[in-house]
Write a protein that holds these residues in place. Structure first.
Motif, PDB file in Angstrom:
ATOM      1  N   HIS A 115      28.062  42.673  70.290  1.00  0.00           N
ATOM      2  CA  HIS A 115      28.948  43.752  69.858  1.00  0.00           C
ATOM      3  C   HIS A 115      29.384  43.538  68.412  1.00  0.00           C
ATOM      4  N   LYS A 116      29.415  44.624  67.656  1.00  0.00           N
ATOM      5  CA  LYS A 116      29.854  44.552  66.266  1.00  0.00           C
ATOM      6  C   LYS A 116      31.351  44.268  66.173  1.00  0.00           C
ATOM      7  N   ASP A 117      32.121  44.839  67.114  1.00  0.00           N
ATOM      8  CA  ASP A 117      33.581  44.696  67.078  1.00  0.00           C
ATOM      9  C   ASP A 117      34.037  43.637  68.072  1.00  0.00           C
ATOM     10  N   TYR A 118      35.014  42.850  67.640  1.00  0.00           N
ATOM     11  CA  TYR A 118      35.560  41.803  68.507  1.00  0.00           C
ATOM     12  C   TYR A 118      36.575  42.390  69.471  1.00  0.00           C
ATOM     13  N   ILE A 119      36.434  42.061  70.745  1.00  0.00           N
ATOM     14  CA  ILE A 119      37.418  42.447  71.759  1.00  0.00           C
ATOM     15  C   ILE A 119      37.948  41.167  72.375  1.00  0.00           C
ATOM     16  N   SER A 120      39.230  40.929  72.247  1.00  0.00           N
ATOM     17  CA  SER A 120      39.805  39.697  72.784  1.00  0.00           C
ATOM     18  C   SER A 120      39.766  39.723  74.304  1.00  0.00           C
ATOM     19  N   LEU A 121      39.860  38.548  74.898  1.00  0.00           N
ATOM     20  CA  LEU A 121      39.878  38.447  76.353  1.00  0.00           C
ATOM     21  C   LEU A 121      41.079  39.205  76.922  1.00  0.00           C
ATOM     22  N   GLU A 122      42.203  39.107  76.223  1.00  0.00           N
ATOM     23  CA  GLU A 122      43.413  39.794  76.687  1.00  0.00           C
ATOM     24  C   GLU A 122      43.202  41.310  76.723  1.00  0.00           C
ATOM     25  N   ASP A 123      42.562  41.849  75.684  1.00  0.00           N
ATOM     26  CA  ASP A 123      42.316  43.294  75.650  1.00  0.00           C
ATOM     27  C   ASP A 123      41.288  43.699  76.703  1.00  0.00           C
ATOM     28  N   LEU A 124      40.317  42.837  76.932  1.00  0.00           N
ATOM     29  CA  LEU A 124      39.304  43.112  77.952  1.00  0.00           C
ATOM     30  C   LEU A 124      39.954  43.199  79.338  1.00  0.00           C
ATOM     31  N   VAL A 125      40.886  42.281  79.588  1.00  0.00           N
ATOM     32  CA  VAL A 125      41.573  42.246  80.885  1.00  0.00           C
ATOM     33  C   VAL A 125      42.486  43.459  81.052  1.00  0.00           C
ATOM     34  N   LYS A 126      43.153  43.867  79.968  1.00  0.00           N
ATOM     35  CA  LYS A 126      44.006  45.060  80.024  1.00  0.00           C
ATOM     36  C   LYS A 126      43.188  46.323  80.230  1.00  0.00           C
ATOM     37  N   GLY A 127      41.916  46.252  79.848  1.00  0.00           N
ATOM     38  CA  GLY A 127      41.056  47.419  79.915  1.00  0.00           C
ATOM     39  C   GLY A 127      40.141  47.435  81.116  1.00  0.00           C
ATOM     40  N   ILE A 128      38.834  47.264  80.860  1.00  0.00           N
ATOM     41  CA  ILE A 128      37.830  47.520  81.905  1.00  0.00           C
ATOM     42  C   ILE A 128      37.570  46.345  82.837  1.00  0.00           C
ATOM     43  N   LEU A 129      38.038  45.134  82.485  1.00  0.00           N
ATOM     44  CA  LEU A 129      37.703  43.962  83.306  1.00  0.00           C
ATOM     45  C   LEU A 129      38.945  43.170  83.708  1.00  0.00           C
ATOM     46  N   GLN A 180      40.012  33.894  83.360  1.00  0.00           N
ATOM     47  CA  GLN A 180      39.487  33.169  82.206  1.00  0.00           C
ATOM     48  C   GLN A 180      40.601  32.792  81.222  1.00  0.00           C
ATOM     49  N   ILE A 181      41.635  33.633  81.161  1.00  0.00           N
ATOM     50  CA  ILE A 181      42.787  33.304  80.311  1.00  0.00           C
ATOM     51  C   ILE A 181      43.461  32.041  80.839  1.00  0.00           C
ATOM     52  N   HIS A 182      43.595  31.951  82.165  1.00  0.00           N
ATOM     53  CA  HIS A 182      44.203  30.768  82.775  1.00  0.00           C
ATOM     54  C   HIS A 182      43.335  29.532  82.562  1.00  0.00           C
TER      55      HIS A 182
END
Length: 342
Positions: free
Chosen positions: A153-167, A173-175
């Protein structure tokens, strides 16, 4: 799977050797097997995930040997008999996908092979997709169990944003990256309880030790009973292997998201993998869910799909079904005898 094909035993199994090699400055442990008689025409590399090790492929290695393949299954960085460099002072990239790919390429040179078939599960699945992109001259075929292909992906998506969104199921994984798990999984006894729980063991009232949306449940670890999937001598081996370095180094893999993204930027023009690929979906995987693989055909024009009614531990939970899919696919690629009876 042929009835005679018993899983590889952790020790004293004459079908494999435990070997080591220095790859780009770090020592790796790997399982090495050749068919009876010593003759082979192709080599398969098998890459494990977390919390696993090379022996996670113990049900697949006998099948591949029987089909006439040479098999190489390394412990990834930080796992088992492979080195676990400390971070810091070392860069986290040592636990990244590109470094794993480069070390696989180096191991191929050590065993003297120019082209390999590459199979992965869990983190190993992420590794094999990218390894085929980083080293297209090396990898002729790729198969992944549970782990779908995702393009760079060209754009970085943090793990936190991924969890708030589609996954949201990636919250664990944050833990795992937080440093908290090491506080409760820190000796041989707690490692044993942790592994039993990760492989399906439960407490007397159905308590679990892992939840995708929260991570490892430390309070439940002492309550966990036996696992059907990881027990006896195999569990003893895993406990020994995880006690070498402790759990911390294996969790470094969950601290590499930004580093992996940065290195992935060099692959933005290589999103499509045209080589033959196989993806085996575990229908009851609570993390790598079936819908995550929906758009893979857009990037994998030579994709074959398989499906097994299993959780994330499909390799050991449904080995016959997984092996049948892998065997038939390899035969369709003109490896081995076509459709011989299982």
């Amino acid at each position: 799977m042929l009835a005679s094909l018993q899983p590889i035993a952790p020790e004293g199994d004459d079908r494999i050797e435990h070997k080591t090699a220095v790859l780009n400055g770090n020592t790796y442990h790997y399982l090495y097997g050749v068919p009876k008689g010593g003759k082979f025409t192709n080599t398969v590399f098998l890459i494990h995930g977390w919390p696993d090790c090379s022996l996670g492929w113990r049900y697949q290695i006998p099948l591949l040997l029987e089909m006439g393949f040479r098999v190489v299954a390394p412990d990834l960085m930080g796992f088992g008999g492979t080195d676990a460099p400390k971070v810091p002072p070392n860069p986290i990239n040592l636990y990244g996908i590109k470094r794993a790919s480069d070390d696989i390429a180096e191991l191929a040179k050590v065993v003297g092979v120019e082209r390999i078939i590459l199979g992965g599960h869990d983190w190993g699945g992420f590794v094999v997709w990218r390894c085929a992109q980083w080293h297209p001259e090396l990898v002729s075929h790729v198969f992944s169990v549970c782990t779908p292909y995702t393009p760079p992906h060209k754009d970085y998506i943090s793990l936190e944003d991924l969890v708030k969104g589609i996954l949201p199921q990636f919250a664990y994984q944050i833990h795992l990256a937080s440093g908290e798990v090491e506080k409760s999984v820190n000796d041989e006894r707690s490692i044993r309880q942790f592994l039993k729980g990760m492989y399906g063991g439960r407490g007397p009232n159905g308590e679990t030790s892992f939840d995708p949306e929260s991570g490892v449940i430390a309070d439940n670890l002492p309550k966990i009973g036996e696992s059907r999937l990881l027990n006896g001598k195999v569990l003893d081996y895993y406990v020994k292997e995880y006690s070498r370095h402790g759990i911390h180094s294996t969790l470094n893999w969950y601290r590499t998201r930004k580093a992996n993204w940065e290195e992935d930027l060099a692959l933005l023009d290589k999103k499509t993998l045209s080589i033959p690929t196989l993806f085996v979906q575990a229908t009851y995987d609570s993390v790598l869910k079936p819908e995550m693989s929906a758009s893979m055909e857009a990037f994998l024009p030579n994709l074959t799909r398989g499906e097994v009614p299993a959780t994330h531990w499909a390799l050991t939970q449904k080995p016959d079904e997984v092996n049948t899919i892998i065997k038939n696919w390899l035969e369709d690629q003109a490896f081995g005898a076509r459709r011989s009876s299982l």
